[in-house]
Design a protein around this motif. Structure first.
Motif, PDB file in Angstrom:
ATOM      1  N   TYR A 157       0.834  -1.208   0.000  1.00 28.05           N
ATOM      2  CA  TYR A 157       0.000   0.000   0.000  1.00 28.05           C
ATOM      3  C   TYR A 157       0.866   1.254   0.000  1.00 28.05           C
ATOM      4  O   TYR A 157       1.994   1.240   0.491  1.00 28.05           O
ATOM      5  CB  TYR A 157      -0.877   0.063   1.262  1.00 28.05           C
ATOM      6  N   ASN A 158       0.280   2.359  -0.505  1.00 26.17           N
ATOM      7  CA  ASN A 158       0.919   3.646  -0.271  1.00 26.17           C
ATOM      8  C   ASN A 158       0.441   4.120   1.112  1.00 26.17           C
ATOM      9  O   ASN A 158      -0.395   3.468   1.744  1.00 26.17           O
ATOM     10  CB  ASN A 158       0.625   4.661  -1.393  1.00 26.17           C
ATOM     11  N   GLU A 159       0.933   5.250   1.571  1.00 28.79           N
ATOM     12  CA  GLU A 159       0.618   5.695   2.935  1.00 28.79           C
ATOM     13  C   GLU A 159      -0.873   5.936   3.129  1.00 28.79           C
ATOM     14  O   GLU A 159      -1.448   5.552   4.151  1.00 28.79           O
ATOM     15  CB  GLU A 159       1.402   6.970   3.275  1.00 28.79           C
ATOM     16  N   ASP A 160      -1.511   6.545   2.163  1.00 26.70           N
ATOM     17  CA  ASP A 160      -2.943   6.835   2.257  1.00 26.70           C
ATOM     18  C   ASP A 160      -3.764   5.544   2.307  1.00 26.70           C
ATOM     19  O   ASP A 160      -4.687   5.406   3.116  1.00 26.70           O
ATOM     20  CB  ASP A 160      -3.366   7.707   1.069  1.00 26.70           C
ATOM     21  N   GLU A 161      -3.412   4.596   1.456  1.00 29.55           N
ATOM     22  CA  GLU A 161      -4.121   3.301   1.431  1.00 29.55           C
ATOM     23  C   GLU A 161      -3.922   2.545   2.751  1.00 29.55           C
ATOM     24  O   GLU A 161      -4.856   1.936   3.262  1.00 29.55           O
ATOM     25  CB  GLU A 161      -3.623   2.445   0.266  1.00 29.55           C
ATOM     26  N   ALA A 162      -2.723   2.614   3.291  1.00 29.92           N
ATOM     27  CA  ALA A 162      -2.428   1.929   4.554  1.00 29.92           C
ATOM     28  C   ALA A 162      -3.262   2.523   5.691  1.00 29.92           C
ATOM     29  O   ALA A 162      -3.825   1.785   6.511  1.00 29.92           O
ATOM     30  CB  ALA A 162      -0.943   2.030   4.883  1.00 29.92           C
ATOM     31  N   TYR A 163      -3.376   3.862   5.707  1.00 28.63           N
ATOM     32  CA  TYR A 163      -4.180   4.507   6.750  1.00 28.63           C
ATOM     33  C   TYR A 163      -5.652   4.109   6.613  1.00 28.63           C
ATOM     34  O   TYR A 163      -6.303   3.776   7.600  1.00 28.63           O
ATOM     35  CB  TYR A 163      -4.037   6.033   6.695  1.00 28.63           C
TER      36      TYR A 163
END
Length: 192
Positions: A157-163
């Motif tokens: 994931y990218n950071e936004d997807e992970a959050y």
């Protein structure tokens, strides 16, 4: 409003000035002599709203007891003393005393001194509570960032997807996102 409970620990028993003055102002009083008194145990058993010490000089044992009191049953502590030594004053402040009054046992001032000590104590408590809350939020933020990093590494994931994944997991389980972050970190540690 019910009267505040005041524990007076008095080294000068022959002088009832402090006790009589506080009773006159409507405080509920418990007055004990200082000799070989376990101050922290007494405070924990009586649970007073205010502790007033009338002593010649605060001892190291007394200051240690005040620290213990502030950790277990935090109350305003007021000391009336004779000792004007700068080192003693520094130790008193470090112990968490709300007011240290030197040569000030004047009946006209006692009520005002107690009111100011209570107000100062409440302000310090509010600051301590705010600091504790801020530290907790920072710790939670660190956990969330660590959990996001683990999700980014393991799931791509990218950071936004992970959050958003972390948030969805928390919502699905009806728990706080910080708690979910702890769970993700624990699970990652188990799978190592």
């Amino acid at each position: 409003m019910k009267p505040l409970k005041v524990l007076i620990v008095d080294e000068v028993q022959s002088d009832k000035l402090l006790e009589e003055t506080l009773q006159k102002y409507g405080f509920e009083i418990a007055c004990l002599p200082l000799q070989s008194l376990d101050l922290s145990a007494i405070v924990l058993s009586l649970l007073p709203d205010i502790v007033v010490l009338n002593v010649f000089t605060p001892t190291q044992a007394m200051l240690k007891a005040i620290l213990t009191i502030n950790q277990s049953h935090s109350v305003p502590v007021i000391i009336f003393a004779e000792d004007q030594d700068a080192e003693t004053i520094n130790q008193v402040i470090k112990a968490g005393v709300s007011a240290y009054i030197v040569d000030g046992l004047d009946t006209k001032r006692i009520k005002t001194i107690i009111d100011i000590a209570i107000a100062r104590f409440r302000e310090q408590q509010a600051l301590k509570d705010e600091l504790k809350k801020t530290k907790s939020q920072l710790e939670e933020r660190k956990l969330i960032d660590r959990a996001k990093g683990l999700l980014m590494k393991s799931q791509g994931y990218n950071e936004d997807e992970a959050y958003h994944a972390l948030r969805k997991l928390a919502m699905d389980r009806n728990i706080a996102i910080g708690e979910m972050a702890k769970n993700v970190i624990s699970m990652a540690d188990l799978l190592k």
